[in-house]
Design a protein around this motif. Structure first.
Motif, PDB file in Angstrom:
ATOM      1  N   ASN A 132      20.833  68.203   5.605  1.00  0.00           N
ATOM      2  CA  ASN A 132      20.888  68.787   6.938  1.00  0.00           C
ATOM      3  C   ASN A 132      19.596  69.554   7.221  1.00  0.00           C
ATOM      4  O   ASN A 132      19.059  70.229   6.344  1.00  0.00           O
ATOM      5  CB  ASN A 132      22.070  69.740   7.066  1.00  0.00           C
ATOM      6  N   VAL A 133      19.137  69.459   8.457  1.00  0.00           N
ATOM      7  CA  VAL A 133      17.930  70.151   8.894  1.00  0.00           C
ATOM      8  C   VAL A 133      18.244  70.888  10.185  1.00  0.00           C
ATOM      9  O   VAL A 133      18.903  70.343  11.071  1.00  0.00           O
ATOM     10  CB  VAL A 133      16.772  69.158   9.142  1.00  0.00           C
ATOM     11  N   ALA A 134      17.791  72.120  10.284  1.00  0.00           N
ATOM     12  CA  ALA A 134      17.948  72.897  11.510  1.00  0.00           C
ATOM     13  C   ALA A 134      16.635  73.610  11.787  1.00  0.00           C
ATOM     14  O   ALA A 134      15.983  74.116  10.873  1.00  0.00           O
ATOM     15  CB  ALA A 134      19.076  73.906  11.377  1.00  0.00           C
ATOM     16  N   SER A 135      16.254  73.643  13.045  1.00  0.00           N
ATOM     17  CA  SER A 135      15.004  74.290  13.417  1.00  0.00           C
ATOM     18  C   SER A 135      15.143  74.892  14.813  1.00  0.00           C
ATOM     19  O   SER A 135      15.804  74.322  15.683  1.00  0.00           O
ATOM     20  CB  SER A 135      13.862  73.269  13.410  1.00  0.00           C
ATOM     21  N   ARG A 136      14.508  76.032  14.998  1.00  0.00           N
ATOM     22  CA  ARG A 136      14.491  76.656  16.318  1.00  0.00           C
ATOM     23  C   ARG A 136      13.148  77.317  16.550  1.00  0.00           C
ATOM     24  O   ARG A 136      12.598  77.990  15.681  1.00  0.00           O
ATOM     25  CB  ARG A 136      15.599  77.688  16.451  1.00  0.00           C
TER      26      ARG A 136
ATOM     27  N   LEU B 169      16.758  72.176  17.169  1.00  0.00           N
ATOM     28  CA  LEU B 169      16.948  70.835  16.637  1.00  0.00           C
ATOM     29  C   LEU B 169      17.942  70.896  15.491  1.00  0.00           C
ATOM     30  O   LEU B 169      17.833  71.737  14.607  1.00  0.00           O
ATOM     31  CB  LEU B 169      15.606  70.296  16.120  1.00  0.00           C
ATOM     32  N   LEU B 170      18.913  70.003  15.545  1.00  0.00           N
ATOM     33  CA  LEU B 170      19.837  69.814  14.425  1.00  0.00           C
ATOM     34  C   LEU B 170      19.718  68.359  13.999  1.00  0.00           C
ATOM     35  O   LEU B 170      19.683  67.464  14.836  1.00  0.00           O
ATOM     36  CB  LEU B 170      21.285  70.087  14.839  1.00  0.00           C
TER      37      LEU B 170
ATOM     38  N   ASP C 216      23.352  79.734  18.443  1.00  0.00           N
ATOM     39  CA  ASP C 216      23.579  80.626  17.299  1.00  0.00           C
ATOM     40  C   ASP C 216      22.571  80.447  16.175  1.00  0.00           C
ATOM     41  O   ASP C 216      22.582  81.216  15.213  1.00  0.00           O
ATOM     42  CB  ASP C 216      24.983  80.404  16.733  1.00  0.00           C
ATOM     43  N   MET C 217      21.702  79.444  16.254  1.00  0.00           N
ATOM     44  CA  MET C 217      20.734  79.196  15.178  1.00  0.00           C
ATOM     45  C   MET C 217      19.679  80.290  15.140  1.00  0.00           C
ATOM     46  O   MET C 217      19.294  80.824  16.168  1.00  0.00           O
ATOM     47  CB  MET C 217      20.039  77.845  15.394  1.00  0.00           C
ATOM     48  N   SER C 218      19.221  80.609  13.938  1.00  0.00           N
ATOM     49  CA  SER C 218      18.133  81.563  13.796  1.00  0.00           C
ATOM     50  C   SER C 218      16.798  80.829  13.919  1.00  0.00           C
ATOM     51  O   SER C 218      16.723  79.615  13.738  1.00  0.00           O
ATOM     52  CB  SER C 218      18.217  82.277  12.446  1.00  0.00           C
TER      53      SER C 218
END
Length: 97
Positions: free
Chosen positions: A66-70, A88-89, A44-46
């Motif tokens: 928090n870090v999120a990457s796609r 990556l979370l 579901d990550m953008s």
């Protein structure tokens, strides 16, 4: 003609050191598991990179980032291709004790 032992011994030492390091790392690994909730969150990550510090997590001297990457790309060679989907979370919590 005598056999040159020094180059052979150096190669054997390097190979043995690499094999020992691989053996130690492999011995310390544990069997993983697949968590469907985590798989759904990654799907579901953008695309892109996001970093945030939620205000509701800063309690009693604790901070959370928090870090999120796609990264999602399709590489094609002629009529065949490969899709690369890397997500990556990450979470860093710092708390005074």
């Amino acid at each position: 003609m005598p056999l040159p032992l020094v180059p052979i011994a150096a190669f054997a030492l390097r190979t043995g050191a690499v094999a020992g390091a691989v053996w130690l790392v492999r011995r310390s690994l544990v069997a993983g598991r697949t968590d469907q909730r985590a798989e759904d969150a990654l799907d579901d990550m953008s695309e892109g990179l996001a970093l945030h510090r939620p205000a509701d997590r800063a309690v009693d001297g604790a901070r959370q980032t928090n870090v999120a990457s796609r990264f999602r790309r399709t590489l094609r060679w002629g009529d065949k291709g490969v899709e690369i989907d890397a997500a990556l979370l990450g979470r860093l919590k710092i708390r005074k004790v």
